[in-house]
Scaffold this active site. Structure first.
Site, short mmCIF file in Angstrom:
data_model
loop_
_atom_site.label_atom_id
_atom_site.label_comp_id
_atom_site.label_asym_id
_atom_site.label_seq_id
_atom_site.Cartn_x
_atom_site.Cartn_y
_atom_site.Cartn_z
N CYS A 120 71.74 -36.82 -5.92
CA CYS A 120 70.66 -37.45 -5.15
C CYS A 120 71.23 -38.57 -4.29
O CYS A 120 72.21 -39.23 -4.66
CB CYS A 120 69.61 -38.03 -6.11
SG CYS A 120 68.67 -36.73 -6.94
N CYS A 202 67.77 -34.44 -2.84
CA CYS A 202 66.83 -35.32 -3.55
C CYS A 202 67.12 -36.80 -3.24
O CYS A 202 68.20 -37.13 -2.76
CB CYS A 202 66.88 -35.05 -5.05
SG CYS A 202 68.53 -35.02 -5.75
#
Ligand code: N1C
Length: 301
Positions: A120, A202
């Site tokens: 992420c 993400c």
């Protein structure tokens, strides 16, 4: 009588023998000619076969070599990937198929073998700024463009296609994409892998855009067509754009321009926050390595 003396008897005996040896010579010469001819054909066939298999080896060799160098040397955490299987899945996607009608499903077995998720906050998208984006991730090693992942790395800069009449990979005479030939092997590949790259992102994601273009954000680009619409709002909370301008070029559009506002509106409609930086400083530094004495570069210090 000495051996070398001519005698009519021996002359008459020699005549038939002389005829035989001439025939033997003729037969030998004919045989030699036939053998030479057969060898010439054989060599020709071998050269042609070699040429056509070169075209297979060129793309296959690069794909296999890139897979091995990434998974065995640069990123040993991917050492369990089976590069031979990956190459087979890559080829099966398009080999012996209509080069204008490749589907996303054709690439699914390849996608299944090459999972390489990005952590992420570390995904960097780009459009019109490939070189600078790669220079940036080359230094900022924890960030990833698609070409820093296994699939993107393998396909970067290559063209390939199949042909229903052979089981070989072509790369020199692939059809150009147009209305009649919409789904080429390379075009579909980038669509599929770009979609997967966006779907798996993400946190905060980043995109580097080219502010020296009239429209840094283009709805026709892979970023504008595929990636923006495949970010998952439940996983991605912010898209941060970096609008980079060539050090010497004109600044055609910036964060406040119409093209970036269009991107902002699409992103916010998808319930993702939007941020924008003109000439993001760390990337600007990279541009300035080449032109340190330029006024805008001196102003950085
Ligand atoms: O069409 P683009 O850029 O917006 O595509 C870039 C965008 C990036 O964020 C990548 O994740 O889409 C992905 N991508 C590639 O990684 C890629 N590598 C090489 C898309 N295309 C890619 N290519 C080739 O460059 C491909 O042939 C495609 O047509 C161009 C896209 O360049 P662009 O217009 O600057």
């Amino acid at each position: 009588m000495p051996d070398y003396e001519f005698s009519p008897a021996s002359a008459s005996e020699d005549r038939p023998r002389g005829g035989t040896s001439r025939r033997v010579y003729v037969v030998l010469i004919v045989c030699l000619l036939v053998i030479t001819f057969i060898m010439a054909i054989g060599i020709g066939v071998l050269v042609l076969a070699q040429r056509s298999s070169d075209s297979t080896d060129y793309v296959s060799g690069i794909i296999l070599g890139r897979c091995l160098s990434l998974t065995r040397i640069a990123r040993p955490e991917l050492k369990d990937k089976d590069c031979k299987k990956i190459l087979d899945a890559f080829k099966s996607a398009f080999v012996s198929k209509d080069p204008c009608n490749i589907t996303k499903e054709d690439y699914q077995p390849l996608i299944n073998l090459t999972a390489d998720p990005v952590p992420c906050d570390k995904s960097l998208f780009w459009s019109g700024s490939k070189q600078l984006a790669h220079q940036y991730t080359g230094i900022q090693k924890e960030m990833f463009t698609l070409e820093d992942t296994l699939l993107g790395y393998m396909g970067d800069g290559l063209t390939w296609c199949g042909d229903p009449r052979t089981s070989e990979i072509k790369y020199e005479s692939c059809p150009r994409r147009n209305e009649k030939c919409n789904s080429t092997a390379t075009y579909v590949f980038w669509n599929v892998v770009s979609q997967k790259f966006a779907e798996s992102a993400c946190g905060t994601v980043y995109v580097m855009l080219n502010g020296s273009r009239d429209t840094p954000f283009s709805k026709n680009s892979t970023f504008g067509r595929v990636e923006v619409f495949n970010l998952r709002p439940e996983k991605v909370h912010t898209l941060q754009a970096w609008v980079m301008h060539n050090v010497e070029g004109v600044s055609r559009d910036s964060c406040s321009g119409s093209s970036i506002r269009e991107l902002q509106s699409i992103v916010q409609q998808r319930k993702i926050s939007f941020e924008c930086h003109n000439d993001y400083r760390p990337a600007r530094f990279i541009q300035c390595v080449k032109q340190p004495s330029h006024l805008t570069c001196k102003a950085l210090l």
